[in-house]
Design an enzyme around this catalytic site. Structure first.
Site, PDB file in Angstrom:
ATOM      1  CB  ALA A   9      16.778  24.280   8.258  1.00  0.00           C
ATOM      2  N   GLY A  10      14.212  26.293   6.189  1.00  0.00           N
ATOM      3  CA  GLY A  10      13.021  26.111   5.631  1.00  0.00           C
ATOM      4  C   GLY A  10      13.378  25.973   4.156  1.00  0.00           C
ATOM      5  N   GLY A  12      13.866  28.615   1.977  1.00  0.00           N
ATOM      6  CA  GLY A  12      15.050  29.141   1.527  1.00  0.00           C
ATOM      7  C   GLY A  12      16.247  28.910   2.078  1.00  0.00           C
ATOM      8  CB  CYS A 160       0.642  33.537   2.982  1.00  0.00           C
ATOM      9  SG  CYS A 160       0.851  31.832   2.421  1.00  0.00           S
ATOM     10  N   GLY A 321       7.256  30.183  -3.637  1.00  0.00           N
ATOM     11  CA  GLY A 321       8.891  29.460  -3.742  1.00  0.00           C
ATOM     12  C   GLY A 321       9.799  30.086  -4.937  1.00  0.00           C
ATOM     13  CB  CYS A 354       0.574  30.529  -6.254  1.00  0.00           C
ATOM     14  SG  CYS A 354      -0.505  29.929  -4.936  1.00  0.00           S
ATOM     15  CE  LYS A 389       0.863  21.793  -2.724  1.00  0.00           C
ATOM     16  NZ  LYS A 389       0.242  22.823  -1.838  1.00  0.00           N
TER      17      LYS A 389
END
Length: 427
Positions: A9-10, A12, A160, A321, A354, A389
């Site tokens: 449940a992040g 994605g 990352c 994302g 990003c 952001k």
């Protein structure tokens, strides 16, 4: 009745669950299995580490929201996957059968690969989870009380890099704001072959832009760095030449060190025969479907994507994302097609966006598609990135609270970048 289970449940997982519930009929059950009760908007963790957000501002209980939208939820995680029987054993000992499994489990943080790394039993900080960010904020407070050298960067095999750039430049801003920057030497230590590589082979003039920012703010950098060990106040690493040969070993002292780790797959996912590559990432086709089990799909960091290019020190390819949202949308379309007895044909766009905040300004990177050659290859900077952001955070939490599948990264991010580029043309 059919059942689709989303593992994780992040970013994605919540996107996939909400879109599945919207697109599939009520005769299909949609369940989510997650480790813990909370959703964490991970891109906000650097703000927690530096004190501009509290932990409670970047997490929220997710179970009640799923329940409100007729999505089942279990917070005990997955202990075992029997892919042939299409059955999960959960952390609480219960079992669930599925017709389709969507794996969005994110990464396991591989701090154990480097002695002394990580906030749990090691000497370095992390911003990969909300709890890590809280510990990093405690280390930041100690640095304010006892200024000294800071090291920021990534470990060998990391994929990352954006958060490390974001953290180091935001940290530098916070130190200047407190008028103690002159007492804190900062060095960026990275396995990237050059600053701004980002695991993407660079985006636009990211190399020139990041070098300019680092020079402007007095941040030194060391590339092709292979960290080998951390002690309580010192980092040891080898520096490699372009051909991979050793250029020499170095040791640098630190009062605070924040390093992003390499990722590997969740243990329960990695142990499934023929599902993953050696690092535990799910091998998928162009439709995000497992090569070995057509009823299993995967999205996000847990997906196996090869590095864009070979580098002296290994680096991986990031999953941003925008890419993750396109993956989940393709998965939902393909599951719906299969249930409708039609072929699964949807493919994600796999583009990279990003936004790196720097306190009161920032840098944006856009690569369409992620792997070169690209149709769009652009880097921009300015105060607008900071506000973009902030907008992402606001709108994504709004999306989760509403339980909608709205593609936040595509709509908000592309709009903000489009407006900025129009302003540039006008000027």
């Amino acid at each position: 009745m059919s059942r689709v289970i989303v593992a994780g449940a992040g970013l994605g997982g919540v996107s996939a669950a909400f879109e599945l519930r919207e697109m599939l009929p009520d005769t299909v059950d949609v369940d989510v299995v997650h480790e813990g009760e909370e959703f964490n908007f991970v891109p906000s963790n650097p703000w927690v580490a530096l004190g501009s957000r509290m932990r409670d501002q970047v997490v929220m209980p997710i179970g009640p929201i799923f329940e409100k939208h007729d999505i089942g939820f279990n917070s005990s995680g997955i202990k075992h996957i029997d892919a042939k029987a299409r059955k999960l054993t959960l952390g609480d000992g219960s079992q669930k059968s599925y017709d389709f499994l969507v794996i969005c489990t994110g990464p396991k943080l591989a701090f154990e690969q480097i002695p002394g790394a990580g906030p749990e039993g090691g000497y370095t900080q992390s911003i990969c989870t909300a709890d890590h960010a809280v510990k990093a904020h405690q280390a930041f407070q100690q640095l304010l009380d006892n200024p000294g050298p800071v090291l920021v960067g990534a470990l060998p095999g990391a994929s990352c890099f954006g958060p490390a750039y974001e953290y180091v430049l935001s940290l530098e801003y916070e130190l200047r704001k407190r008028k103690i920057r002159d007492r804190v030497p900062i060095t960026f230590v990275t396995p990237e072959p050059y600053i701004g590589h980002m695991g993407l082979g660079g985006v636009g003039d990211s190399k020139g832009l990041m070098e300019h920012k680092f020079r402007e703010h007095g941040i030194k950098w060391i590339c092709n760095a292979k960290v080998t060990e951390f002690s309580s106040n010192q980092a040891s690493f080898d520096v490699l030449n372009e051909d991979g040969s050793s250029k020499g070993s170095q040791q640098l002292p630190f009062h605070l060190a924040m390093f992003l780790p390499a990722f590997k797959g969740s243990p329960a996912v990695a142990e499934v025969p023929d599902l993953c590559n050696p690092k535990g990432f799910v091998k998928t086709d162009t439709h995000q479907r497992s090569l070995a089990y057509p009823e299993i799909y995967a999205a996000g960091v847990c997906v196996a994507i090869p590095p864009i290019e070979e580098t002296p020190v290994p680096v991986g390819a990031p999953k941003t994302g925008l890419m993750i949202e396109s993956m989940t949308s393709a998965i939902v379309a393909n599951i719906k097609a299969t249930l409708d007895h039609e072929p699964a044909t949807a493919e994600p766009t796999l583009s990279a966006l990003c936004l790196a905040d720097m306190g009161n300004t920032g840098i944006a990177f856009l690569a369409i598609p992620q792997n070169p050659p690209r149709n769009q290859n652009w880097t921009g900077s300015g105060r607008w990135v900071h506000w973009a952001k902030v907008g992402f955070e606001k709108y994504f939490f709004h999306k989760v609270r509403r339980g909608t599948s709205e593609p936040v990264y595509e709509r908000v991010g592309m709009h903000m970048i489009g407006v900025h580029r129009l302003k540039q043309k006008d000027n």
